[in-house]
Every structure is written in structure tokens, then in C-alpha cells.
Design an enzyme around this catalytic site. Structure first.
Site, PDB file in Angstrom:
ATOM      1  N   ARG A  34       0.877  -0.998  -0.029  1.00 33.01           N
ATOM      2  CA  ARG A  34       0.013   0.204  -0.180  1.00 33.01           C
ATOM      3  C   ARG A  34       1.035   1.542   0.229  1.00 33.01           C
ATOM      4  NH1 ARG A  34       1.336   2.155   3.952  1.00 33.01           N
ATOM      5  NH2 ARG A  34       0.085   4.216   3.837  1.00 33.01           N
ATOM      6  N   GLY A  35       0.212   2.389  -0.517  1.00 31.37           N
ATOM      7  CA  GLY A  35       1.226   3.602  -0.666  1.00 31.37           C
ATOM      8  C   GLY A  35       1.303   3.786  -1.762  1.00 31.37           C
ATOM      9  N   ALA A  36       0.917   4.835  -1.773  1.00 29.13           N
ATOM     10  CA  ALA A  36       0.923   5.336  -4.088  1.00 29.13           C
ATOM     11  C   ALA A  36       2.492   4.476  -4.524  1.00 29.13           C
ATOM     12  CB  ALA A  36       1.001   6.349  -4.222  1.00 29.13           C
ATOM     13  N   GLY A  37       3.477   5.184  -4.125  1.00 26.89           N
ATOM     14  CA  GLY A  37       4.776   4.556  -3.958  1.00 26.89           C
ATOM     15  C   GLY A  37       5.539   3.252  -4.564  1.00 26.89           C
ATOM     16  N   ARG A  77      -6.515  -1.311  -7.607  1.00 26.94           N
ATOM     17  CA  ARG A  77      -7.071   1.086  -7.268  1.00 26.94           C
ATOM     18  C   ARG A  77      -6.737   1.332  -7.610  1.00 26.94           C
ATOM     19  NH1 ARG A  77      -3.889   0.786  -1.288  1.00 26.94           N
ATOM     20  NH2 ARG A  77      -6.606   2.098  -0.427  1.00 26.94           N
ATOM     21  N   CYS A 143      -2.119   9.770   7.418  1.00 32.15           N
ATOM     22  CA  CYS A 143      -1.778   8.681   7.193  1.00 32.15           C
ATOM     23  C   CYS A 143      -0.460   7.846   7.340  1.00 32.15           C
ATOM     24  CB  CYS A 143      -2.760   8.860   5.631  1.00 32.15           C
ATOM     25  SG  CYS A 143      -2.198   7.062   4.690  1.00 32.15           S
ATOM     26  N   ASP A 212      -1.896  10.199  -3.526  1.00 33.08           N
ATOM     27  CA  ASP A 212      -1.887   9.479  -4.794  1.00 33.08           C
ATOM     28  C   ASP A 212      -2.446  10.536  -5.994  1.00 33.08           C
ATOM     29  OD1 ASP A 212      -3.279   8.927  -2.135  1.00 33.08           O
ATOM     30  OD2 ASP A 212      -3.449   6.554  -2.444  1.00 33.08           O
ATOM     31  N   LYS A 223      -5.077  10.659   1.363  1.00 27.08           N
ATOM     32  CA  LYS A 223      -5.873   9.386   1.842  1.00 27.08           C
ATOM     33  C   LYS A 223      -7.694  10.466   2.755  1.00 27.08           C
ATOM     34  CE  LYS A 223      -6.082   6.146   3.347  1.00 27.08           C
ATOM     35  NZ  LYS A 223      -6.876   4.911   2.680  1.00 27.08           N
ATOM     36  N   LYS A 248       3.451  10.489  -9.549  1.00 28.57           N
ATOM     37  CA  LYS A 248       1.508  10.503  -9.084  1.00 28.57           C
ATOM     38  C   LYS A 248       0.839  12.261  -9.947  1.00 28.57           C
ATOM     39  CE  LYS A 248       3.120   8.742  -4.315  1.00 28.57           C
ATOM     40  NZ  LYS A 248       4.223   9.661  -3.890  1.00 28.57           N
TER      41      LYS A 248
HETATM   42  C1  RUB Z   1      -1.987   5.774   1.501  1.00 24.87           C
HETATM   43  C2  RUB Z   1      -1.775   6.985   1.123  1.00 24.87           C
HETATM   44  C3  RUB Z   1      -0.401   7.936   1.520  1.00 24.87           C
HETATM   45  C4  RUB Z   1      -0.196   8.652   0.036  1.00 24.87           C
HETATM   46  C5  RUB Z   1       1.243   8.632  -0.378  1.00 24.87           C
HETATM   47  O1  RUB Z   1      -3.221   5.138   1.082  1.00 24.87           O
HETATM   48  O2  RUB Z   1      -3.280   7.936   1.126  1.00 24.87           O
HETATM   49  O3  RUB Z   1      -0.781   8.981   2.224  1.00 24.87           O
HETATM   50  O4  RUB Z   1      -0.678   7.159  -1.244  1.00 24.87           O
HETATM   51  O5  RUB Z   1       1.858   7.306   0.676  1.00 24.87           O
HETATM   52  P1  RUB Z   1      -3.132   3.844   1.389  1.00 24.87           P
HETATM   53  P2  RUB Z   1       3.454   7.150   0.297  1.00 24.87           P
HETATM   54  O6  RUB Z   1      -2.939   3.123   2.809  1.00 24.87           O
HETATM   55  O7  RUB Z   1      -4.942   3.442   1.297  1.00 24.87           O
HETATM   56  O8  RUB Z   1      -3.100   3.096   0.139  1.00 24.87           O
HETATM   57  O9  RUB Z   1       3.677   8.292   0.205  1.00 24.87           O
HETATM   58  O10 RUB Z   1       3.729   6.476   0.103  1.00 24.87           O
HETATM   59  O11 RUB Z   1       3.668   7.120  -1.886  1.00 24.87           O
END
Ligand code: RUB
Length: 338
Positions: A34-37, A77, A143, A212, A223, A248
Site C-alpha cells: 500500500r501507499g502510492a509509491g 486500486r 496517513c 495519491d 487518504k 503521482k
Molecule cells: C496511502 C496514502 C498515502 C499516499 C502517499 O493510502 O493515502 O498518503 O499513498 O504515500 P493507502 P507514499 O494506505 O490506502 O494506500 O508517499 O508512501 O506514496
């Protein structure tokens, strides 16, 4: 791909720890990844491994199989634009390809390039973002964003005395991951429920979150609850920074496309057994929300810091999408030459 590493070496290197496309897709869907990256890097890695392992008779068959894999990944997703952008970057390896091996090499090379440059971007943003954090600052984050946390940890590492407020992040409690990371980095952290943000905002100097998706007009999708945090910060005159990689940014918002907000299953919010006793109650569970540009003071990317109103410049000049690509975007029906 490094010129000294050929495809055979790649086959050997990845045969031990390959993750198949369905396996990766399942892990993204159930949020194990999880997390966009991380989602984007996992998708690029799955496409790379798939390209390496595919045995096909000709280029159209290879392309069709890779398109199918791309569609499976992109469907997992809907909100994190990093996912289709990563797939787009990898699949551009088919452009101009004449042979299966030629296409395979380009696809694998582009996937490797994406994964590495994504990691570099996260590191660079940490350096840039940390400059906006002053000694003595108290920062609020919402988040679990590796990019936002990267900025906070880098500020701490460079000797600034900082303190953090981290939210719980209902319903999936990503705040638990955040406080573990902050704790392990030795950063003084206050853990609060999401609805306590307004009670503590006057103790906060700066809000930093991840993204995201960033639209052409500078709105940030992140989030659920981010827009409430932003609204509260604006009211309290606390600056809000979004830390995000350029992949992103959402090219197709240039032609008016909206970012789809994922709505997840009700049982994340209310146990099924209880929901059954409440026939007149509908649970709504959007996973993300949209923060308008006017609530955001700065977007920090690996290409530098910009006001949200300059999002178009990132899409056009840095991400480098042409208007033809905005229209075509990632079209599964688009076949390569040959
Ligand atoms: C994760 C979320 C993060 C972004 C950025 O949502 O909203 O703030 O994805 O994250 P989820 P990053 O837990 O539903 O995937 O900086 O790690 O890409």
C-alpha cells in the site's frame, strides 16, 4: 537496465524472488502492498518479471499478454495515479519495438529505470522537504506516506529538534505504521484520533502529507480525512505541504478526467454482524478525498518545490506527456508496430 546485465542474468536474478502479476495484484488489492509509491514500484516490478518469464511466439502475442497483465494491475486500486503512470512508463517499451526480444529488453529496462528513479525521487524529496521544516517545529502528518515521513526523518537526522502529531487514520489505522516508523527514528510523537486534529492544530507549525494523485489544477487526492486536516490548518493559519513524486501527477486531468475515489468494503468500518442488525444504516467508506489547491501552500517534488497552481508545468514539462499521450494515455487496444 545496466548495459552489463543482459536478460539471462536478469532471469537468474529474479527467478528466486519473482512475484507473479496475480500475486502482486492481490497484495495491492488487500493492501499488503500500500501507499502510492510502493504500489507503483510493485506494479513495475511485476510487469518486469512477467516480461522476463513470458514465452510467446511473436510480438503481437507478447504485447497482448503484457496488456492483459497491465489491466489486471491497474484495476486493483483506482485512485493512486502512480499505478497507471508506472504501467504507462513500462509499457512504452513497446513503442517502436520490432521483435519480442527487443520489446522485452526495453520493457525490463524501463521497469528497472522506473523503480530506481522512484527510490531516488523519494530520497531527493526528503532532502528538499526537510528544508521547509525549522528547528523547533511541531509537524502534523496524516496517513502513512513514505515521502512525507522521509522529509520529517531527514529534518530530525539533520539535527533539528522536532515533534510530530500523527493521526490514527480510520478505518485501516495506517497511523500505526507511521508511529512505529517515527518511534524507531527516535522522533518525539503524539498519537491522536483523527477527530482530535482541531483540538491540537494550535500546537502545530506545519502539516506534511503525501499524495495519491495531483490534478492539473493543483488539487491533491490523499487518504480520507486529508481535506479536513487541510481545512483545519487553513483556519488556524498553519502551512500545509504536500510531498509527492512527479509520477503521482495525473496527466489525464488535463483533458478533464476526474480521479476516481476508491470506496472500500463496509466491514472495514462496521463489523458485518453489527451491520446486519442495522437494516436502515448504510456504511460509506471512501478511502481518499480531494483537497483543493487553495488549501495547499507548497507541493514538494523531486523536481523542486512548486505552488499547487503550477501542477500543469510538472505534467507538461517534467512528466513530459504530449497532448497525444493525454488522449491515448494507456490504451490497451494500442498495438505496437511489427
Ligand atoms: C496511502 C496514502 C498515502 C499516499 C502517499 O493510502 O493515502 O498518503 O499513498 O504515500 P493507502 P507514499 O494506505 O490506502 O494506500 O508517499 O508512501 O506514496
Amino acid at each position: 537496465m545496466h548495459p552489463a546485465i543482459n536478460l539471462c542474468t536478469f532471469l537468474l536474478m529474479y527467478s528466486m524472488n519473482q512475484m507473479s502479476v496475480p500475486e502482486t495484484a492481490e497484495k495491492i488489492k488487500n493492501m499488503e502492498i500500500r501507499g502510492a509509491g510502493r504500489i507503483a514500484r510493485a506494479a513495475a516490478g511485476a510487469l518486469r518479471d512477467h516480461a522476463i518469464s513470458l514465452k510467446v511466439k511473436d510480438l503481437p502475442a507478447f504485447h497482448a499478454e503484457m496488456v492483459r497483465a497491465s489491466e489486471i494491475l491497474v484495476a486493483t486500486r483506482p485512485t493512486a495515479v502512480s499505478l497507471p503512470n508506472a504501467v504507462h512508463i513500462v509499457m512504452a517499451g513497446f513503442d517502436g519495438a520490432k521483435t519480442v526480444e527487443g520489446a522485452r529488453e526495453k520493457v525490463v529496462g524501463r521497469a528497472e529505470w522506473f523503480i530506481q528513479s522512484s527510490k531516488n525521487a523519494v530520497e531527493n524529496i526528503a532532502q528538499f522537504g526537510a528544508r521547509h521544516i525549522r528547528d523547533g517545529d511541531t509537524i502534523l502528518t496524516h496517513c502513512n506516506s513514505e515521502v512525507a515521513l522521509g522529509c520529517i526523518i531527514e529534518a530530525h537526522r539533520s539535527g533539528k529538534d522536532i515533534e510530530v502529531f500523527a493521526t490514527e487514520v480510520r478505518p485501516r489505522n495506517q497511523g500505526h505504521i507511521t508511529i512505529r516508523t517515527l518511534n524507531d527514528a527516535g522522533i518525539r510523537t503524539n498519537f491522536i484520533v483523527d477527530s482530535a486534529v482541531r483540538s491540537f492544530i494550535n500546537d502545530v507549525d506545519l502539516v506534511i502529507v503525501g499524495a495519491d494523485a495531483v490534478t492539473v489544477n493543483g488539487a491533491v487526492v490523499n487518504k480520507i480525512g486529508t481535506s479536513q486536516v487541510a481545512h483545519t490548518a487553513k483556519e488556524a493559519r498553519v502551512n500545509m505541504i504536500v510531498a509527492t513524486e512527479t509520477y503521482k501527477f495525473a496527466p489525464r486531468t488535463v483533458i478533464g478526467e476526474l480521479i476516481r475515489i476508491e470506496e472500500r468494503l463496509p466491514d472495514e468500518v462496521l463489523p458485518e454482524a453489527m451491520a446486519k442488525t442495522l437494516p436502515n444504516v448504510t456504511v460509506r467508506n471512501p478511502a481518499f478525498d480531494v483537497t483543493p489547491a487553495e488549501y495547499i501552500d507548497l507541493i514538494v517534488t523531486e523536481a523542486g518545490a512548486i505552488p499547487p497552481q503550477m501542477a500543469y508545468v510538472i505534467i507538461r514539462e517534467y512528466l513530459g506527456w504530449s497532448i497525444e499521450e493525454f488522449q491515448k494515455s494507456y490504451e490497451p487496444s494500442h498495438h505496437p508496430e511489427g
